[in-house]
Design a protein around this motif. Structure first.
Motif, PDB file in Angstrom:
ATOM      1  N   MET A   1       0.826  -1.204   0.000  1.00 41.88           N
ATOM      2  CA  MET A   1       0.000   0.000   0.000  1.00 41.88           C
ATOM      3  C   MET A   1       0.866   1.263   0.000  1.00 41.88           C
ATOM      4  N   ALA A   2       1.925   1.257   0.828  1.00 39.27           N
ATOM      5  CA  ALA A   2       2.802   2.414   0.878  1.00 39.27           C
ATOM      6  C   ALA A   2       3.469   2.644  -0.465  1.00 39.27           C
TER       7      ALA A   2
ATOM      8  N   VAL B   1      -6.565   3.517  -1.476  1.00 38.88           N
ATOM      9  CA  VAL B   1      -5.523   2.739  -0.807  1.00 38.88           C
ATOM     10  C   VAL B   1      -5.778   2.666   0.700  1.00 38.88           C
ATOM     11  N   VAL B   2      -6.122   3.802   1.294  1.00 35.20           N
ATOM     12  CA  VAL B   2      -6.328   3.857   2.735  1.00 35.20           C
ATOM     13  C   VAL B   2      -7.491   2.970   3.160  1.00 35.20           C
TER      14      VAL B   2
ATOM     15  N   ASN C   1      -8.564   0.226   1.694  1.00 33.44           N
ATOM     16  CA  ASN C   1      -8.147  -1.169   1.624  1.00 33.44           C
ATOM     17  C   ASN C   1      -7.119  -1.507   2.693  1.00 33.44           C
ATOM     18  N   TRP C   2      -6.260  -0.535   3.028  1.00 28.86           N
ATOM     19  CA  TRP C   2      -5.313  -0.730   4.120  1.00 28.86           C
ATOM     20  C   TRP C   2      -6.061  -0.936   5.436  1.00 28.86           C
TER      21      TRP C   2
ATOM     22  N   GLY D   1      -7.714  -4.343   5.468  1.00 30.31           N
ATOM     23  CA  GLY D   1      -6.740  -5.413   5.625  1.00 30.31           C
ATOM     24  C   GLY D   1      -6.217  -5.508   7.044  1.00 30.31           C
ATOM     25  N   LEU D   2      -5.903  -4.372   7.646  1.00 33.63           N
ATOM     26  CA  LEU D   2      -5.370  -4.379   9.000  1.00 33.63           C
ATOM     27  C   LEU D   2      -6.429  -4.829  10.004  1.00 33.63           C
TER      28      LEU D   2
ATOM     29  N   PRO E   1      -7.531   2.441  11.623  1.00 34.70           N
ATOM     30  CA  PRO E   1      -7.889   1.493  10.563  1.00 34.70           C
ATOM     31  C   PRO E   1      -9.365   1.130  10.573  1.00 34.70           C
TER      32      PRO E   1
ATOM     33  N   SER F   1     -11.544   1.820   7.226  1.00 31.93           N
ATOM     34  CA  SER F   1     -12.127   0.691   6.503  1.00 31.93           C
ATOM     35  C   SER F   1     -13.568   0.960   6.102  1.00 31.93           C
TER      36      SER F   1
ATOM     37  N   MET G   1       3.074   5.400   7.632  1.00 32.99           N
ATOM     38  CA  MET G   1       1.803   5.141   6.976  1.00 32.99           C
ATOM     39  C   MET G   1       0.820   6.294   7.196  1.00 32.99           C
TER      40      MET G   1
ATOM     41  N   GLY H   1      -0.909   8.556   4.358  1.00 35.50           N
ATOM     42  CA  GLY H   1      -2.368   8.600   4.323  1.00 35.50           C
ATOM     43  C   GLY H   1      -2.940  10.004   4.405  1.00 35.50           C
TER      44      GLY H   1
END
Length: 247
Positions: free
Chosen positions: A1-2, A30-31, A33-34, A37-38, A70, A74, A95, A99
């Motif tokens: 992601m980064a 991106v954020v 999905n990050w 995921g987290l 996160p 999300s 991150m 972001g």
């Protein structure tokens, strides 16, 4: 992601006018999905209540710790306003910067003016900007009185301010283990993260406010927002002490 964020930033530096909007749109994707995921890795199940606000608005929330970021991302990617020392945290600060986090130096009153300007710029690009006006994370017993400094622009312009509340539970383990989910007080970061990941599952509930609030007085706006948030806030209960079994 980064890596994705870095590549997009380099590609758009040559076109600053359209590049800012493109970076903001890509960053939100991106954020989000990050965050998902987290949250999945940490075993966090997220439920929302109420209707999410439109894009390009200011929101306030209570603050229970680093897991809020996160979890909220999300659901709806946001630009966070965070304390300046977060920038120096290993990995997390990197991150957060990618972001789009806006850092505020609370020790310098004049820094608030810069932060207010950057908040306005972010909202103009369609970002939702979220602040934690308690100015600290808590154990989730209640919502502390909100500090009004970052609400000044909204009050001056009569801009509606949206709000939400966030809370956590640990099902199958009695009341929520607040010391393993909420990060507050003098808890050390690494041991806390290890304790969080040791939990089988965490339930997170995000409740969006019924309607935004307006006021031309920032202090009154802070009071009104807290009062409204408390009507939807569910305290994070501490773990019940284990009882000795009967002989």
């Amino acid at each position: 992601m980064a890596t994705v964020l870095l590549i997009l930033r380099l590609l758009t530096l040559a076109r600053p006018r359209s590049g800012a909007a493109l970076r903001a749109k890509a960053r939100r994707w991106v954020v989000r999905n990050w965050g998902r995921g987290l949250a999945r890795i940490a075993g966090v199940r997220i439920v929302t209540e109420g209707k999410a606000p439109p894009s390009g608005v200011l929101l306030v929330s209570n603050h229970l710790g680093y897991l809020d970021i996160p979890a909220l991302d999300s659901v709806m990617p946001m630009v966070f306003v965070a304390r300046a020392d977060l920038r120096r945290w290993p990995f997390w600060g990197f991150m957060a910067t990618l972001g789009g986090t806006i850092y505020v130096d609370r020790a310098t009153r004049r820094d608030v003016m810069r932060v207010r300007r950057e908040m306005g710029d972010a909202m103009a690009l369609g970002d939702n900007v979220i602040v934690f006006p308690e100015a600290t994370s808590t154990a989730g017993d209640t919502i502390l009185p909100l500090k009004p400094a970052l609400l000044a622009d909204a009050a001056e312009r009569g801009t509606p301010v949206h709000w939400l509340t966030i809370t956590y539970r640990t099902p199958g383990d009695g009341p929520a283990a607040r010391d393993q989910v909420c990060w507050w007080g003098d808890a050390r970061f690494l041991p806390h993260v290890l304790g969080l990941f040791a939990l089988k599952r965490v339930d997170c509930t995000i409740r969006f406010g019924d309607a935004p609030l307006c006021s031309t007085d920032r202090k009154a706006l802070a009071v009104d927002l807290r009062r409204a948030m408390l009507t939807r806030f569910e305290p994070v209960a501490p773990r019940e002490p284990q009882r000795d079994s009967e002989p």
